[in-house]
Scaffold this motif. Structure first.
Motif, PDB file in Angstrom:
ATOM      1  N   ARG A  82     -83.995  79.484  28.162  1.00 14.55           N
ATOM      2  CA  ARG A  82     -82.829  79.931  27.398  1.00 14.55           C
ATOM      3  C   ARG A  82     -81.532  79.474  28.069  1.00 14.55           C
ATOM      4  N   SER A  83     -81.454  79.595  29.394  1.00 10.73           N
ATOM      5  CA  SER A  83     -80.242  79.172  30.104  1.00 10.73           C
ATOM      6  C   SER A  83     -80.046  77.663  30.003  1.00 10.73           C
ATOM      7  N   ASP A  84     -81.137  76.887  29.994  1.00  9.30           N
ATOM      8  CA  ASP A  84     -81.024  75.434  29.799  1.00  9.30           C
ATOM      9  C   ASP A  84     -80.448  75.134  28.414  1.00  9.30           C
ATOM     10  N   LEU A  85     -80.884  75.887  27.416  1.00 13.45           N
ATOM     11  CA  LEU A  85     -80.389  75.708  26.055  1.00 13.45           C
ATOM     12  C   LEU A  85     -78.890  76.014  25.974  1.00 13.45           C
ATOM     13  N   GLY A 128     -67.762  70.522  23.766  1.00 15.12           N
ATOM     14  CA  GLY A 128     -66.763  70.832  24.787  1.00 15.12           C
ATOM     15  C   GLY A 128     -65.869  72.000  24.441  1.00 15.12           C
ATOM     16  N   GLN A 129     -65.670  72.281  23.148  1.00 17.25           N
ATOM     17  CA  GLN A 129     -64.807  73.388  22.761  1.00 17.25           C
ATOM     18  C   GLN A 129     -65.476  74.744  22.987  1.00 17.25           C
ATOM     19  N   LEU A 130     -66.794  74.752  23.250  1.00 20.39           N
ATOM     20  CA  LEU A 130     -67.495  76.005  23.516  1.00 20.39           C
ATOM     21  C   LEU A 130     -67.519  76.298  25.009  1.00 20.39           C
ATOM     22  N   SER A 131     -67.130  77.495  25.368  1.00 19.39           N
ATOM     23  CA  SER A 131     -67.269  77.908  26.762  1.00 19.39           C
ATOM     24  C   SER A 131     -68.724  78.310  26.997  1.00 19.39           C
ATOM     25  N   GLN A 132     -69.077  78.495  28.245  1.00 17.33           N
ATOM     26  CA  GLN A 132     -70.436  78.926  28.589  1.00 17.33           C
ATOM     27  C   GLN A 132     -70.734  80.276  27.923  1.00 17.33           C
ATOM     28  N   ARG A 133     -69.748  81.150  27.904  1.00 20.89           N
ATOM     29  CA  ARG A 133     -69.913  82.480  27.309  1.00 20.89           C
ATOM     30  C   ARG A 133     -70.109  82.379  25.793  1.00 20.89           C
ATOM     31  N   ASP A 134     -69.337  81.492  25.134  1.00 19.41           N
ATOM     32  CA  ASP A 134     -69.486  81.303  23.688  1.00 19.41           C
ATOM     33  C   ASP A 134     -70.855  80.717  23.350  1.00 19.41           C
ATOM     34  N   ALA A 135     -71.308  79.762  24.151  1.00 22.91           N
ATOM     35  CA  ALA A 135     -72.623  79.160  23.931  1.00 22.91           C
ATOM     36  C   ALA A 135     -73.721  80.205  24.100  1.00 22.91           C
ATOM     37  N   GLU A 136     -73.584  81.055  25.100  1.00 24.99           N
ATOM     38  CA  GLU A 136     -74.562  82.133  25.327  1.00 24.99           C
ATOM     39  C   GLU A 136     -74.586  83.081  24.130  1.00 24.99           C
ATOM     40  N   GLN A 137     -73.414  83.414  23.617  1.00 21.56           N
ATOM     41  CA  GLN A 137     -73.333  84.318  22.465  1.00 21.56           C
ATOM     42  C   GLN A 137     -73.955  83.671  21.224  1.00 21.56           C
ATOM     43  N   ALA A 138     -73.743  82.360  21.034  1.00 26.08           N
ATOM     44  CA  ALA A 138     -74.314  81.657  19.882  1.00 26.08           C
ATOM     45  C   ALA A 138     -75.834  81.651  19.948  1.00 26.08           C
ATOM     46  N   VAL A 139     -76.386  81.346  21.117  1.00 26.11           N
ATOM     47  CA  VAL A 139     -77.843  81.329  21.287  1.00 26.11           C
ATOM     48  C   VAL A 139     -78.411  82.726  21.073  1.00 26.11           C
ATOM     49  N   LYS A 140     -77.758  83.737  21.645  1.00 24.17           N
ATOM     50  CA  LYS A 140     -78.219  85.117  21.484  1.00 24.17           C
ATOM     51  C   LYS A 140     -78.194  85.533  20.015  1.00 24.17           C
ATOM     52  N   THR A 141     -77.146  85.174  19.290  1.00 27.43           N
ATOM     53  CA  THR A 141     -77.023  85.535  17.881  1.00 27.43           C
ATOM     54  C   THR A 141     -78.132  84.899  17.050  1.00 27.43           C
ATOM     55  N   ILE A 142     -78.406  83.626  17.292  1.00 29.49           N
ATOM     56  CA  ILE A 142     -79.456  82.926  16.538  1.00 29.49           C
ATOM     57  C   ILE A 142     -80.825  83.535  16.823  1.00 29.49           C
ATOM     58  N   LEU A 143     -81.131  83.740  18.093  1.00 31.44           N
ATOM     59  CA  LEU A 143     -82.437  84.292  18.448  1.00 31.44           C
ATOM     60  C   LEU A 143     -82.605  85.722  17.935  1.00 31.44           C
ATOM     61  N   ASP A 144     -81.536  86.509  17.974  1.00 34.84           N
ATOM     62  CA  ASP A 144     -81.596  87.870  17.434  1.00 34.84           C
ATOM     63  C   ASP A 144     -81.834  87.855  15.931  1.00 34.84           C
ATOM     64  N   ALA A 145     -81.171  86.921  15.225  1.00 36.29           N
ATOM     65  CA  ALA A 145     -81.345  86.824  13.775  1.00 36.29           C
ATOM     66  C   ALA A 145     -82.780  86.436  13.427  1.00 36.29           C
ATOM     67  N   VAL A 146     -83.358  85.512  14.171  1.00 35.75           N
ATOM     68  CA  VAL A 146     -84.748  85.108  13.939  1.00 35.75           C
ATOM     69  C   VAL A 146     -85.681  86.285  14.214  1.00 35.75           C
ATOM     70  N   SER A 147     -85.478  86.966  15.325  1.00 35.70           N
ATOM     71  CA  SER A 147     -86.318  88.114  15.677  1.00 35.70           C
ATOM     72  C   SER A 147     -86.229  89.215  14.631  1.00 35.70           C
TER      73      SER A 147
END
Length: 112
Positions: A3-6, A15-34
């Motif tokens: 997940r952290s690699d993703l 580049g416009q995404l910060s590390q925190r924004d990218a983490e939130q995007a991945v979390k949102t997608i995975l939560d929606a799938v779950s």
């Protein structure tokens, strides 16, 4: 890939995404799938694959240590079916000749 690699890959590609924004995007997608799978819905991502929930009926199993019969209850399990594009991309992985892999795994190579 973890997940952290993703998250790192997403932040590096956009580049416009910060590390925190990218983490939130991945979390949102995975939560929606779950959440969709928990509700029994099917998720289809064209070119990648589909996620669904399969039902496993109850069955009798065996305790490997004692050999005793054990009842295994029915359950719902997540299932992933890769799409055609993903299957083809994986099959054409770099560094492996398809004929070599097929011959060595099938045991039909030339006799010595």
């Amino acid at each position: 890939m973890t997940r952290s690699d993703l998250v790192e890959e997403l932040a590096a590609r956009f580049g416009q995404l910060s590390q925190r924004d990218a983490e939130q995007a991945v979390k949102t997608i995975l939560d929606a799938v779950s959440d969709a799978l928990v509700r029994g819905h099917r998720i289809e991502i064209r070119g990648f694959g589909s996620f669904s929930v399969n039902h496993r009926p109850p069955r009798m199993g065996r305790n490997p240590r004692s050999g005793e019969a054990v009842h295994i209850p029915s359950k719902r399990v997540p299932h992933f079916k890769p799409g055609k594009a993903l299957r083809e991309a994986v099959d054409l992985r770099p560094g492996a000749a398809p004929d070599t892999v097929a011959a060595s795994s099938a045991g039909t190579g030339p006799a010595a």
